[in-house]
Motif scaffolding. Structure first.
Motif, short mmCIF file in Angstrom:
data_model
loop_
_atom_site.label_atom_id
_atom_site.label_comp_id
_atom_site.label_asym_id
_atom_site.label_seq_id
_atom_site.Cartn_x
_atom_site.Cartn_y
_atom_site.Cartn_z
N LEU A 69 0.84 -1.20 0.00
CA LEU A 69 0.00 0.00 0.00
C LEU A 69 0.87 1.25 0.00
O LEU A 69 0.62 2.21 -0.73
N SER B 200 1.09 4.50 -2.59
CA SER B 200 0.89 5.89 -2.16
C SER B 200 2.11 6.73 -2.51
O SER B 200 1.98 7.86 -3.00
N ALA C 32 2.23 7.47 -6.18
CA ALA C 32 1.22 8.45 -6.59
C ALA C 32 1.68 9.86 -6.23
O ALA C 32 1.60 10.79 -7.05
N GLY D 104 -5.39 10.69 -6.46
CA GLY D 104 -6.52 9.76 -6.55
C GLY D 104 -6.57 8.96 -7.83
O GLY D 104 -5.70 9.05 -8.69
N ILE D 105 -7.61 8.18 -7.92
CA ILE D 105 -7.82 7.28 -9.06
C ILE D 105 -9.18 7.63 -9.65
O ILE D 105 -10.15 7.78 -8.90
N LEU E 102 -10.31 0.30 -1.23
CA LEU E 102 -9.78 1.61 -1.63
C LEU E 102 -10.93 2.58 -1.81
O LEU E 102 -11.96 2.24 -2.40
N THR F 184 -6.07 9.18 -2.22
CA THR F 184 -6.65 7.85 -2.03
C THR F 184 -6.50 7.40 -0.57
O THR F 184 -5.47 7.63 0.04
N ALA G 85 -6.63 3.89 1.57
CA ALA G 85 -6.70 2.42 1.53
C ALA G 85 -7.03 1.94 2.94
O ALA G 85 -6.42 2.38 3.91
C1 W6P Z 1 -3.03 5.92 -5.52
C2 W6P Z 1 -3.34 4.61 -6.17
C3 W6P Z 1 -3.28 3.69 -4.98
C4 W6P Z 1 -3.47 2.34 -4.89
C5 W6P Z 1 -3.34 1.73 -3.64
C6 W6P Z 1 -3.03 2.46 -2.52
C7 W6P Z 1 -2.83 3.81 -2.62
C8 W6P Z 1 -2.97 4.43 -3.85
N1 W6P Z 1 -2.81 5.75 -4.17
O1 W6P Z 1 -2.99 6.98 -6.08
#
Ligand code: W6P
Length: 423
Positions: free
Chosen positions: A297, A301, A304, A340-341, A398, A406, A408
């Motif tokens: 995780l 992060s 990103a 973010g996603i 997530l 994001t 998690a």
């Molecule tokens: C992101 C994509 C992601 C996946 C898993 C954990 C954190 C994050 N942050 O941007």
């Protein structure tokens, strides 16, 4: 063929799940007699689990089940299946000795759960009372007096462990081999997405692999600590730590992830990761699993954040890790402000997709020493971490705010009574 029908036969038996608590109860200071019971359980159970996987590999769609990589994986499962069913059963003498040395209590012997309700299993001649593993309440009634056991018992255990070690090693490359299959599949199908059916197959397959390796690893570890005559090391029962100190493991994952990140991007300053965790919080878990999931995780992060702010930034928004202690769950939240996603990409995050950027690693000609593994995004880290969480009754979720960051949530069950999920 005869082999095919043997596999079909074993695949008809239900798999027997074991809970974390049962593994710990079974493995506390095991005598050679207890280890023998463990060996007998695995001798029965592993061929069943392996046979289920072979049948599933066979029932993949035509264009998949004939792929070279899939056939290679199937070969490994068949070889291990054969090794196990050809491994001799413990001799009458051994079984009698263990039975003799077993102090019969009130006769309320307990089985691993699940199978006693299954008529097919009861019909099976392979099942005998020696298959039973006593629960903690009955441990002392059923424990075995080690001095009374003939040397054949420990010889049998040692030889069975050697077989387990060989099997474990044989299956090391399963994930990368199947991943290669997925790449070939996507090339052939000219698609970037993987079918829901294939996705579910891989989830089941890898979850099963986690379980098989956990049971094998546990038996190997228990034998080794018994052989070295060392009492159980501190709080460890095999690879399980009965007092896993959450703060310590998470801090270790933070340090490792930051180090890897700084190295990978050659950063002057690595994003800060803040940890809020009850100092004394501990629970029964496998520390290596916990480390693996949190590390994964954090890498996501970090990636990103660094990719959003660039690798020359002097400051990055802090990544925050909060650990909460509930009655049922310990939850670890990792929050980043990495942009973010998009909601539409959320599902993709959980699929087993090797992106084109990673394919070189799968090229056999490729020189591994030159290759810089991507910080995150082999595509397998997140889905596999979720399977590790689910394996002991937890989960991984997530929640993302596109344009911001994001969160998690890693939920870990602290009840430890959840049986292995076995699809
Ligand atoms: C992101 C994509 C992601 C996946 C898993 C954990 C954190 C994050 N942050 O941007």
């Amino acid at each position: 063929r005869e082999l095919a029908s043997r596999i079909a036969h074993f695949a008809r038996f239900p798999q027997t799940g074991v809970s974390l608590r049962q593994m710990v109860e079974f493995g506390q200071n095991p005598s050679q007699g207890t280890l023998l019971r463990g060996a007998q359980f695995l001798h029965d159970e592993l061929p069943i689990r392996l046979a289920h996987r072979v049948v599933e590999l066979d029932s993949l769609p035509e264009n998949l089940n004939q792929m070279p990589s899939v056939l290679r994986v199937k070969r490994m499962y068949i070889d291990s299946f054969n090794e196990l069913i050809n491994f001799p059963k413990a001799s009458e003498r051994i079984r009698e000795a263990v039975k003799e040395a077993t102090v019969q209590g009130n006769g309320d012997q307990r089985h691993l759960p699940g199978n006693q309700h299954n008529p097919a299993y009861q019909e099976s001649p392979r099942i005998s009372s020696s298959h039973w593993i006593p629960s903690i309440q009955h441990r002392y009634h059923y424990d075995v007096k080690p001095t009374e056991l003939p040397v054949e018992v420990s010889e049998y255990n040692r030889s069975f462990v050697q077989t387990l070690e060989k099997i474990k090693r044989r299956h090391d490359p399963v994930v990368t081999t199947l991943a290669q299959g997925v790449v070939e599949y996507k090339q052939r199908m000219k698609t970037q997405k993987i079918d829901n059916h294939v996705q579910h197959f891989l989830d089941r397959f890898y979850l099963s692999r986690i379980g098989i390796r956990m049971l094998i690893g546990q038996q190997i570890e228990l034998n080794q600590s018994q052989q070295q005559k060392q009492r159980q090391q501190g709080d460890y029962v095999g690879v399980i730590c009965t007092h896993t100190r959450v703060k310590e493991v998470v801090q270790e994952a933070i340090d490792n992830a930051r180090f890897i990140c700084g190295d990978y991007y050659m950063l002057m300053s690595v994003p800060v990761i803040e940890l809020h965790c009850p100092q004394e919080l501990e629970f029964m878990y496998v520390p290596s699993h916990l480390h693996h999931m949190v590390f994964e995780l954090l890498k996501n992060s970090l990636r990103a954040v660094v990719e959003l702010f660039g690798d020359e930034a002097e400051h990055y928004p802090t990544i925050k890790v909060v650990v909460a202690e509930g009655n049922e769950d310990i939850t670890i939240k990792v929050s980043d402000e990495g942009g973010g996603i998009p909601r539409s990409a959320m599902e993709q995050v959980w699929t087993y997709m090797y992106t084109t950027a990673q394919t070189p690693m799968l090229d056999p000609e490729f020189d591994k020493s030159d290759f810089k593994a991507p910080l995150a995004g082999f595509g397998y880290g997140l889905p596999l971490s979720r399977l590790y969480a689910r394996y002991f009754g937890g989960d991984l979720k997530l929640i993302s705010m596109e344009g911001y960051g994001t969160d998690a949530y890693l939920h870990l069950s602290r009840l430890s009574d959840n049986e292995e999920p076995l699809a």
